[in-house]
Design a protein around this motif. Structure first.
Motif, mmCIF file in Angstrom:
data_model
loop_
_atom_site.group_PDB
_atom_site.id
_atom_site.type_symbol
_atom_site.label_atom_id
_atom_site.label_comp_id
_atom_site.label_asym_id
_atom_site.label_seq_id
_atom_site.Cartn_x
_atom_site.Cartn_y
_atom_site.Cartn_z
ATOM 1 N N LEU A 12 0.829 -1.208 0.000
ATOM 2 C CA LEU A 12 0.000 0.000 0.000
ATOM 3 C C LEU A 12 0.865 1.260 0.000
ATOM 4 C CD1 LEU A 12 -2.803 -1.024 2.523
ATOM 5 C CD2 LEU A 12 -3.147 -0.446 0.108
ATOM 6 N N ALA A 13 1.921 1.262 0.804
ATOM 7 C CA ALA A 13 2.796 2.434 0.877
ATOM 8 C C ALA A 13 3.495 2.678 -0.456
ATOM 9 C CB ALA A 13 3.826 2.239 1.987
ATOM 10 N N LEU A 14 3.979 1.620 -1.097
ATOM 11 C CA LEU A 14 4.693 1.778 -2.358
ATOM 12 C C LEU A 14 3.762 2.126 -3.512
ATOM 13 C CD1 LEU A 14 7.176 -1.227 -2.075
ATOM 14 C CD2 LEU A 14 7.724 1.192 -1.871
ATOM 15 N N THR A 31 3.702 7.543 -4.031
ATOM 16 C CA THR A 31 4.793 7.402 -5.006
ATOM 17 C C THR A 31 5.954 8.324 -4.707
ATOM 18 O OG1 THR A 31 3.670 9.009 -6.449
ATOM 19 C CG2 THR A 31 3.210 6.666 -6.811
ATOM 20 N N ARG A 32 5.720 9.371 -3.907
ATOM 21 C CA ARG A 32 6.797 10.318 -3.605
ATOM 22 C C ARG A 32 6.838 10.588 -2.103
ATOM 23 N NH1 ARG A 32 6.388 15.078 -8.273
ATOM 24 N NH2 ARG A 32 6.730 13.702 -10.094
ATOM 25 N N PHE A 72 13.508 2.542 1.046
ATOM 26 C CA PHE A 72 12.480 1.651 1.585
ATOM 27 C C PHE A 72 12.175 0.513 0.619
ATOM 28 C CE2 PHE A 72 7.904 0.603 1.976
ATOM 29 C CZ PHE A 72 7.924 0.069 3.244
ATOM 30 N N SER A 73 11.983 0.838 -0.655
ATOM 31 C CA SER A 73 11.689 -0.206 -1.636
ATOM 32 C C SER A 73 12.861 -1.162 -1.795
ATOM 33 C CB SER A 73 11.329 0.427 -2.989
ATOM 34 O OG SER A 73 12.413 1.196 -3.484
ATOM 35 N N THR A 85 4.614 -8.674 -0.539
ATOM 36 C CA THR A 85 4.564 -7.317 -1.073
ATOM 37 C C THR A 85 4.456 -7.324 -2.590
ATOM 38 O OG1 THR A 85 5.918 -6.526 0.776
ATOM 39 C CG2 THR A 85 5.780 -5.116 -1.161
ATOM 40 N N VAL A 86 5.234 -8.169 -3.240
ATOM 41 C CA VAL A 86 5.199 -8.242 -4.706
ATOM 42 C C VAL A 86 3.829 -8.683 -5.198
ATOM 43 C CG1 VAL A 86 6.135 -9.450 -6.708
ATOM 44 C CG2 VAL A 86 7.668 -8.627 -4.927
ATOM 45 N N VAL A 87 3.261 -9.705 -4.560
ATOM 46 C CA VAL A 87 1.963 -10.230 -4.999
ATOM 47 C C VAL A 87 0.856 -9.193 -4.806
ATOM 48 C CG1 VAL A 87 0.213 -11.998 -4.573
ATOM 49 C CG2 VAL A 87 2.639 -12.615 -4.551
ATOM 50 N N VAL A 88 0.796 -8.572 -3.641
ATOM 51 C CA VAL A 88 -0.262 -7.598 -3.346
ATOM 52 C C VAL A 88 -0.076 -6.326 -4.174
ATOM 53 C CG1 VAL A 88 -1.351 -6.213 -1.540
ATOM 54 C CG2 VAL A 88 -0.584 -8.533 -1.032
#
Length: 272
Positions: A84-86, A90-91, A98-99, A146-149
């Motif tokens: 959700l955060a990523l 986006t900025r 973090f990513s 994280t990748v899947v969601v």
């Protein structure tokens, strides 16, 4: 036009046989009467009875199940929040860092991950055991969730969230009643993936486990070095069955949710 040549068919058959024939043989010989795992002597389920009477394997299996369920659940919550955060923000300061920290375990060798976690636990004075294994599994499985969601959130239509908030819903209620049901199949898939990764892990658990926290893969590996026994075949067969059942249930639930979503969309269009 038929593009399947004889070479392609033979290649596919040999490929699947190379992948799945050893698993089939393992399942078959788990019902072998003989103690020799390479000689068939008749059908028997005595090794399953012997497995359940083996205190060492049962204790290791119980530790593995507890670690997998707990780590998969926490990793799913944290991985969904990271996605959700990523996706939504986006900025923000430190987004690149973090990513990178979120996705690092995807490409990091397990040996390095296990060793770094071991050094961390030693440095902070945390005794190795159930807690350290669980924390380690959360660390490396969260990125997969994280990748899947995130892949589902990228194609998510945010207009339905905006419509819910325009009608007076709070952000929390909008997430729980609008966003979460839509991304639930991805969240469930991430949880299943994290659970499977935890059940299968050997390397990281070997670095971070301690007395009383031996997982089933560690126990099986230690016994296989002395020779494969029918009890090991029985334990692996049960694991294969549990994972297969879980995948089937997740697939059915995902399919039903998708069908229900399509019906809701069609009903909404018809009601306009």
């Amino acid at each position: 036009m038929n593009t399947w040549s004889r070479f392609n068919i033979v290649s596919v058959v040999l490929g699947f046989a190379f992948l799945y024939l050893p698993i089939v043989l393992l399942v078959i010989f788990s019902f072998n009467e003989s103690k020799l795992v390479t000689v068939w002597a008749g059908f028997s389920t005595k090794w399953y009875v012997s497995l359940f009477n083996n205190r060492g394997l049962m204790d290791a299996a119980w530790v593995t199940i507890r670690v997998a369920l707990l780590s998969a659940t926490i990793a799913t919550v944290l991985g969904t929040m990271a996605a959700l955060a990523l996706t939504r923000y986006t900025r923000f300061r430190g987004r690149l860092l973090f990513s990178g920290m979120v996705y690092a375990p995807l490409v990091m060798p397990e040996v390095i991950t296990g060793l770094s976690l071991l050094l961390l636990f030693v440095a902070i004075g945390l005794d190795r055991g159930f807690v350290t294994v669980t924390l380690a599994h959360i660390t490396f499985s969260m990125c997969f969730v994280t990748v899947v969601v995130q892949s589902r959130l990228l194609s998510f239509d945010r207009s339905i969230e905006e419509a819910a908030m325009d009608l007076g819903a709070t952000p929390v209620r909008t997430f729980l009643e609008v966003t979460l049901p839509v991304i639930a199949p991805a969240v469930l898939s991430g949880w299943m993936l994290a659970l499977t990764l935890s059940l299968d892990d050997l390397v990281i658990a070997s670095f971070t486990s301690g007395p009383g926290a031996t997982t089933l893969p560690m126990k099986i590996y230690s016994q296989v070095r002395l020779g494969v026994t029918p009890e090991i075949n029985a334990a692996c067969t049960i694991l294969i069955g549990l994972v297969a059942i879980g995948v089937i249930i997740a697939s059915i639930m995902t399919k039903r949710r998708e069908v229900q979503r399509q019906r809701d969309e069609q009903a909404a269009i018809a009601g306009r």
